[in-house]
Write a protein that holds these residues in place. Sequence first.
Motif, PDB file in Angstrom:
ATOM      1  N   THR A 437     -49.626 -33.174  37.228  1.00  0.00           N
ATOM      2  CA  THR A 437     -49.605 -34.512  36.636  1.00  0.00           C
ATOM      3  C   THR A 437     -49.894 -35.612  37.657  1.00  0.00           C
ATOM      4  O   THR A 437     -50.025 -36.774  37.277  1.00  0.00           O
ATOM      5  CB  THR A 437     -48.252 -34.790  35.959  1.00  0.00           C
ATOM      6  N   LEU A 439     -52.737 -35.785  39.013  1.00  0.00           N
ATOM      7  CA  LEU A 439     -54.078 -36.169  38.562  1.00  0.00           C
ATOM      8  C   LEU A 439     -53.992 -37.075  37.333  1.00  0.00           C
ATOM      9  O   LEU A 439     -54.739 -38.053  37.210  1.00  0.00           O
ATOM     10  CB  LEU A 439     -54.903 -34.922  38.242  1.00  0.00           C
ATOM     11  N   ILE A 440     -53.048 -36.776  36.429  1.00  0.00           N
ATOM     12  CA  ILE A 440     -52.889 -37.620  35.243  1.00  0.00           C
ATOM     13  C   ILE A 440     -52.476 -39.033  35.641  1.00  0.00           C
ATOM     14  O   ILE A 440     -52.981 -40.023  35.083  1.00  0.00           O
ATOM     15  CB  ILE A 440     -51.855 -36.990  34.287  1.00  0.00           C
ATOM     16  N   GLN A 441     -51.597 -39.157  36.617  1.00  0.00           N
ATOM     17  CA  GLN A 441     -51.204 -40.484  37.085  1.00  0.00           C
ATOM     18  C   GLN A 441     -52.396 -41.230  37.696  1.00  0.00           C
ATOM     19  O   GLN A 441     -52.545 -42.452  37.513  1.00  0.00           O
ATOM     20  CB  GLN A 441     -50.062 -40.384  38.091  1.00  0.00           C
ATOM     21  N   ALA A 442     -53.252 -40.498  38.420  1.00  0.00           N
ATOM     22  CA  ALA A 442     -54.462 -41.121  38.982  1.00  0.00           C
ATOM     23  C   ALA A 442     -55.388 -41.587  37.855  1.00  0.00           C
ATOM     24  O   ALA A 442     -55.944 -42.699  37.900  1.00  0.00           O
ATOM     25  CB  ALA A 442     -55.182 -40.135  39.898  1.00  0.00           C
ATOM     26  N   GLN A 443     -55.562 -40.759  36.829  1.00  0.00           N
ATOM     27  CA  GLN A 443     -56.399 -41.140  35.687  1.00  0.00           C
ATOM     28  C   GLN A 443     -55.843 -42.390  35.001  1.00  0.00           C
ATOM     29  O   GLN A 443     -56.589 -43.317  34.656  1.00  0.00           O
ATOM     30  CB  GLN A 443     -56.476 -39.978  34.693  1.00  0.00           C
ATOM     31  N   ARG A 444     -54.521 -42.426  34.792  1.00  0.00           N
ATOM     32  CA  ARG A 444     -53.891 -43.572  34.125  1.00  0.00           C
ATOM     33  C   ARG A 444     -54.068 -44.848  34.945  1.00  0.00           C
ATOM     34  O   ARG A 444     -54.289 -45.937  34.404  1.00  0.00           O
ATOM     35  CB  ARG A 444     -52.398 -43.298  33.894  1.00  0.00           C
ATOM     36  N   ASP A 445     -53.999 -44.693  36.245  1.00  0.00           N
ATOM     37  CA  ASP A 445     -54.194 -45.869  37.092  1.00  0.00           C
ATOM     38  C   ASP A 445     -55.649 -46.324  37.060  1.00  0.00           C
ATOM     39  O   ASP A 445     -55.933 -47.529  37.060  1.00  0.00           O
ATOM     40  CB  ASP A 445     -53.777 -45.554  38.533  1.00  0.00           C
ATOM     41  N   PHE A 446     -56.579 -45.371  37.003  1.00  0.00           N
ATOM     42  CA  PHE A 446     -57.997 -45.712  36.994  1.00  0.00           C
ATOM     43  C   PHE A 446     -58.354 -46.547  35.764  1.00  0.00           C
ATOM     44  O   PHE A 446     -59.004 -47.585  35.866  1.00  0.00           O
ATOM     45  CB  PHE A 446     -58.842 -44.433  37.020  1.00  0.00           C
ATOM     46  N   PHE A 447     -57.905 -46.076  34.554  1.00  0.00           N
ATOM     47  CA  PHE A 447     -58.340 -46.799  33.350  1.00  0.00           C
ATOM     48  C   PHE A 447     -57.357 -47.865  32.881  1.00  0.00           C
ATOM     49  O   PHE A 447     -57.713 -48.720  32.078  1.00  0.00           O
ATOM     50  CB  PHE A 447     -58.658 -45.826  32.195  1.00  0.00           C
ATOM     51  N   TRP A 465     -59.986 -46.871  43.536  1.00  0.00           N
ATOM     52  CA  TRP A 465     -61.124 -46.758  42.631  1.00  0.00           C
ATOM     53  C   TRP A 465     -61.504 -48.060  41.939  1.00  0.00           C
ATOM     54  O   TRP A 465     -62.623 -48.218  41.472  1.00  0.00           O
ATOM     55  CB  TRP A 465     -60.874 -45.681  41.576  1.00  0.00           C
ATOM     56  N   ASN A 466     -60.575 -49.006  41.818  1.00  0.00           N
ATOM     57  CA  ASN A 466     -60.888 -50.263  41.121  1.00  0.00           C
ATOM     58  C   ASN A 466     -61.104 -51.448  42.061  1.00  0.00           C
ATOM     59  O   ASN A 466     -61.238 -52.573  41.620  1.00  0.00           O
ATOM     60  CB  ASN A 466     -59.777 -50.605  40.135  1.00  0.00           C
TER      61      ASN A 466
END
Length: 467
Positions: A437, A439-447, A465-466
């Motif tokens: 998870t 990676l899931i936290q990274a995805q949530r932060d990205f979008f 990334w942003n």
Amino acid sequence: MSKAQIGVYGLGTMGSALALNMAEHGFQVAVTNREVDWIAPFMQEAGDLAKNLHPFDTLEEFIQGLATPRVILFMIPSTKPMDMMIEAVTPLLEPGDTIIDGGNANFHDTRRRSALMAKQDLHFVGMGVSGGESGARHGPSMMVGGTKHSWTQLKPILQEIAAKYQGDPCVDHLGPDGAGHFVKTAHNGIEYADMQAIAEIYALLRDVTGWDAPQIGALFEGWNDGPLHSYLIGISGKVLQATDPETGKPVVDLIVDQAGQKGTGRWTVIEALKLGQSASAIEGAVGARAWSAEKETRKVAQGLLTAGTIPVDLPDADDLQAALLAARILGHAQGFRVLQAASDEYDWSLNLPRIAEIWRAGCIIRSSLLDDLADALRSDPPQGELILAPAIRASLDTTIAPLRRVVASAVTNGIPVPALTGALAWYDSIRTARGSTNLIQAQRDFFGEHGFIRIDKDGVQHGPWNS
């Protein structure tokens, strides 16, 4: 005529059985029913017990026939009819009186009703009753929620009529307001998982090994003499060996594979998710029943979705037995975890070992396993987790490998085993110190710029990334 000690309103299957149980134990019981023409046949059925039963045709006469403070058990649907009954009966009651909902109620309704009645110094009890008609008549397991005042009134009666396990009554006061009904809901969720896991083992033996129903039933009958000893394994063995007198075929082979459900399994899953818990074995069982209703879709899909199955031999009977034991342990553990989460959320102080004890007789999930679980829960396991208790770890050490082999065989053969798979996935999730998870936290932060915690810094961080 002397006043009755308790009243039973509702003379359906469960209400009439409980009333006869109380009468048989010497209690004076007032009885009535919305359909008055049910009362006379019930009194005739009671035979010699009729001397302890006091029938009334109207609600007003029924209430007046009870000793005060009154204790009234309502065995009616726990939905709108219960709210209508509360509205009708409340003006007839006096401060200190107790009414009991003995049906399968949503515990949120029970909490609401308890608060409403408390404003008038009246007591509302949500009482889970398990064991079906036979249990209600000869000794059920009962889970009581409500005030200490109401428990003082009910205790002498309920301890007499309850199932006994080595002399210990399978009933107790578990907490305030909705505690009893929630524990019954969790009981039913565990029941769903247990039934589904048994059915999955049956399906594997039938569809992979080619065994007929009587062969499987005989195997289950043998298992019932060992660590799988339980009411559900016992009746499964009997059901599978029963023959239809008209056709000579196994009865189970003539039954359409569409399972009913009354909602308590779904409630368990819904409340588990609300409390941040995963009850994956129970979720799998509820989902399986839902999919069983899609009979026509499944018939069409069977001829169209044919890819990917690889026939392999099923593990032997010893592996199947061990796999089922592991799944049952994990399904129960999930149920107790949900109970603890609810206890914390609603400040109920549920006594989990005592809950395991009152399930040892009278109820549908009664089994020898519950003795082991009660002992394990009392042993102060690490993190308070049942599956980390030494005795439970020892059982899982010898049964998880068979569960893996059985699940692997089922998946390869294309046989759906959602309860077995859900139990195993939960076990593996619990024992994985570093999951995925991050990676899931990274995805949530990205979008969504939700942030995350780093292993080497304090506070909420954001990724590059942003920027």
